[in-house]
Scaffold this active site. Sequence first.
Site, PDB file in Angstrom:
ATOM      1  N   ASP A 156       5.620  -0.066   3.867  1.00 20.49           N
ATOM      2  CA  ASP A 156       5.430  -0.691   2.547  1.00 20.49           C
ATOM      3  C   ASP A 156       4.009  -1.237   2.372  1.00 20.49           C
ATOM      4  O   ASP A 156       3.748  -2.009   1.456  1.00 20.49           O
ATOM      5  CB  ASP A 156       6.466  -1.782   2.261  1.00 20.49           C
ATOM      6  N   ARG A 211      10.400   8.160  -8.826  1.00 18.55           N
ATOM      7  CA  ARG A 211      11.031   6.874  -8.571  1.00 18.55           C
ATOM      8  C   ARG A 211      11.592   6.318  -9.868  1.00 18.55           C
ATOM      9  O   ARG A 211      10.890   6.256 -10.882  1.00 18.55           O
ATOM     10  CB  ARG A 211       9.980   5.909  -8.011  1.00 18.55           C
ATOM     11  N   CYS A 231       4.814   3.844   1.549  1.00 13.14           N
ATOM     12  CA  CYS A 231       3.576   3.071   1.466  1.00 13.14           C
ATOM     13  C   CYS A 231       2.924   3.407   0.131  1.00 13.14           C
ATOM     14  O   CYS A 231       3.418   4.260  -0.606  1.00 13.14           O
ATOM     15  CB  CYS A 231       2.651   3.386   2.648  1.00 13.14           C
ATOM     16  N   HIS A 232       1.872   2.697  -0.192  1.00 14.97           N
ATOM     17  CA  HIS A 232       1.242   2.856  -1.504  1.00 14.97           C
ATOM     18  C   HIS A 232      -0.271   2.983  -1.352  1.00 14.97           C
ATOM     19  O   HIS A 232      -0.834   2.562  -0.340  1.00 14.97           O
ATOM     20  CB  HIS A 232       1.521   1.628  -2.386  1.00 14.97           C
ATOM     21  N   ASN A 281       2.775  -7.475  -4.292  1.00 19.06           N
ATOM     22  CA  ASN A 281       3.564  -8.457  -5.012  1.00 19.06           C
ATOM     23  C   ASN A 281       4.401  -9.346  -4.090  1.00 19.06           C
ATOM     24  O   ASN A 281       5.459  -9.821  -4.474  1.00 19.06           O
ATOM     25  CB  ASN A 281       4.483  -7.711  -6.004  1.00 19.06           C
ATOM     26  N   ARG A 298      11.941  -7.547 -12.900  1.00 20.14           N
ATOM     27  CA  ARG A 298      10.676  -8.270 -12.881  1.00 20.14           C
ATOM     28  C   ARG A 298       9.474  -7.318 -12.802  1.00 20.14           C
ATOM     29  O   ARG A 298       8.330  -7.744 -12.945  1.00 20.14           O
ATOM     30  CB  ARG A 298      10.646  -9.269 -11.719  1.00 20.14           C
ATOM     31  N   TYR A 311      15.088   2.100  -6.877  1.00 16.87           N
ATOM     32  CA  TYR A 311      14.766   0.746  -6.439  1.00 16.87           C
ATOM     33  C   TYR A 311      15.535  -0.219  -7.345  1.00 16.87           C
ATOM     34  O   TYR A 311      15.330  -0.219  -8.563  1.00 16.87           O
ATOM     35  CB  TYR A 311      13.257   0.518  -6.539  1.00 16.87           C
ATOM     36  N   TYR A 354       2.012  -7.297 -12.145  1.00 19.63           N
ATOM     37  CA  TYR A 354       1.191  -7.995 -11.155  1.00 19.63           C
ATOM     38  C   TYR A 354      -0.070  -7.162 -10.936  1.00 19.63           C
ATOM     39  O   TYR A 354      -0.085  -5.960 -11.212  1.00 19.63           O
ATOM     40  CB  TYR A 354       1.934  -8.189  -9.827  1.00 19.63           C
TER      41      TYR A 354
HETATM   42  C1  0GY Z   1       7.546  -2.168  -3.058  1.00 21.89           C
HETATM   43  C2  0GY Z   1       7.971  -3.400  -3.672  1.00 21.89           C
HETATM   44  C3  0GY Z   1       7.596  -3.998  -4.826  1.00 21.89           C
HETATM   45  C4  0GY Z   1       6.762  -3.453  -5.792  1.00 21.89           C
HETATM   46  C5  0GY Z   1       6.827  -2.212  -6.213  1.00 21.89           C
HETATM   47  O1  0GY Z   1       6.672  -0.646  -7.891  1.00 21.89           O
HETATM   48  C6  0GY Z   1       6.267  -1.725  -7.478  1.00 21.89           C
HETATM   49  O2  0GY Z   1       5.440  -2.406  -8.060  1.00 21.89           O
HETATM   50  O3  0GY Z   1       7.469  -1.301  -5.521  1.00 21.89           O
HETATM   51  C7  0GY Z   1       8.187  -5.292  -5.174  1.00 21.89           C
HETATM   52  O4  0GY Z   1       7.531  -6.092  -5.881  1.00 21.89           O
HETATM   53  O5  0GY Z   1       9.324  -5.576  -4.748  1.00 21.89           O
HETATM   54  O6  0GY Z   1       8.322  -1.257  -2.855  1.00 21.89           O
HETATM   55  O7  0GY Z   1       6.408  -2.005  -2.676  1.00 21.89           O
END
Ligand code: 0GY
Length: 291
Positions: free
Chosen positions: A247, A122, A30-31, A252, A128, A155, A47
Site C-alpha cells: 500500500d 477499481r 501500491c500506488h 491518506n 470519504r 474497496y 486528500y
Molecule cells: C488505499 C487506501 C486509501 C486511499 C485510496 O483511492 C484512494 O484514495 O485507496 C484510503 O484512504 O483508505 O488503498 O491506498
Amino acid sequence: MPMSPGYIPFHPNPSKPKYKPPAGAVDAHCHVFGPESKFPYAAERKYTPCDAPKEKLFALRDFLGFDKNVIVQASCHSRDNRAMVDALDASKGRAKGVAFVGEEVTDDSLKGMNRAGVRGVRFNFIKRLVEFTPRDVLQRLAARVHKLGWHIVVYFEMPDLPELEDFFTALPTIVVVDHMGTPDVKKGVDHPENQRFHKLLDKHKNFWVKATCPERMSVAGPPYDDVVPFGRALVERFGDRVIWGTDWPHPNMKRAAPDDGLLVDYIPRIAPAAAAQQAMLVDNPMRLYWS
Ligand code: 0GY
C-alpha cells in the site's frame, strides 16, 4: 466533503526487512502519485497526497526484495490514469495496473491501457474518498472490462457489505477485495460481520482478497499483533486467492506512515509456511496479472 489539508509523507528511511520474499515476489497493491508538476492531482480529490513517483516505488521494490508491482489507481488522481500508465511503461514489464475509469472512457482508451499492462478497474465505495456512482453505470463498465479479461477490485467498508453483496456477486469478472474487507479488528475474527465476509469468499470462488493494510486496521500499531489473526485466517482459508501488497505510499493515513520493512516482516506471521508465502506473493498474483 472538505479536502484533507495536507499529507503525511511515506517513511523516509524504511528498515531492511528480516524476511526475504521468494524470488519473483509481487507487491500487488501500491500506488504512484504525481509528480504533481507532470501529473496534477484531480480537482475532485478528497486528500492531497505527497508526490510518490515511479522511481521511488521501483527503488523501494528492490530494497524490500520484491520483483514486481501492481499499481492501483487511487482517488487523488481520479480518472486520470496517466501517472499509473507512465509507471507501467517505465517498468520493463515488471508492473501491471488497476485503473479507475468512468463510463465516458472509450474502448480505444481501454485497449491502450490493456496494452500498457492494466488488468483491472477499481470500484471504490468508500464514501470519504469518492462520490457515489450509480450501480447501473458500474454494471455497464463491468461488462465492458469483462470483455478484455480484466477483473474488478472493490474497496468498501465492512459494515456496508450487506448492502453491496448482491451487486458484488452479480459481477461477471473476478472480484478482488481490498484490504481484507476492512474488518474492525476490535470485534475479532469470529464477529458476524467478518464471518459474513468469509462466507462470501467461501461461496463465490471468483472472489479474491488482499491481505493488506494491517497498519490501517491496527489499534495496537506495529508489529500489528491485533491484525495477524485476520490475515492468517484469510491465508488459511483462501490461500489460492489471496495476494499481498505494501500500500505504499500509504495515502491518506491519519497517523505516521508505516515502516515498509516492518510491513514485509508481517508476511511470515500471516503466512508461516513457505508454500503459503509462495502462493500469496508469487503464484497467485502471477496468475491474476501476468498470465
Ligand atoms: C488505499 C487506501 C486509501 C486511499 C485510496 O483511492 C484512494 O484514495 O485507496 C484510503 O484512504 O483508505 O488503498 O491506498
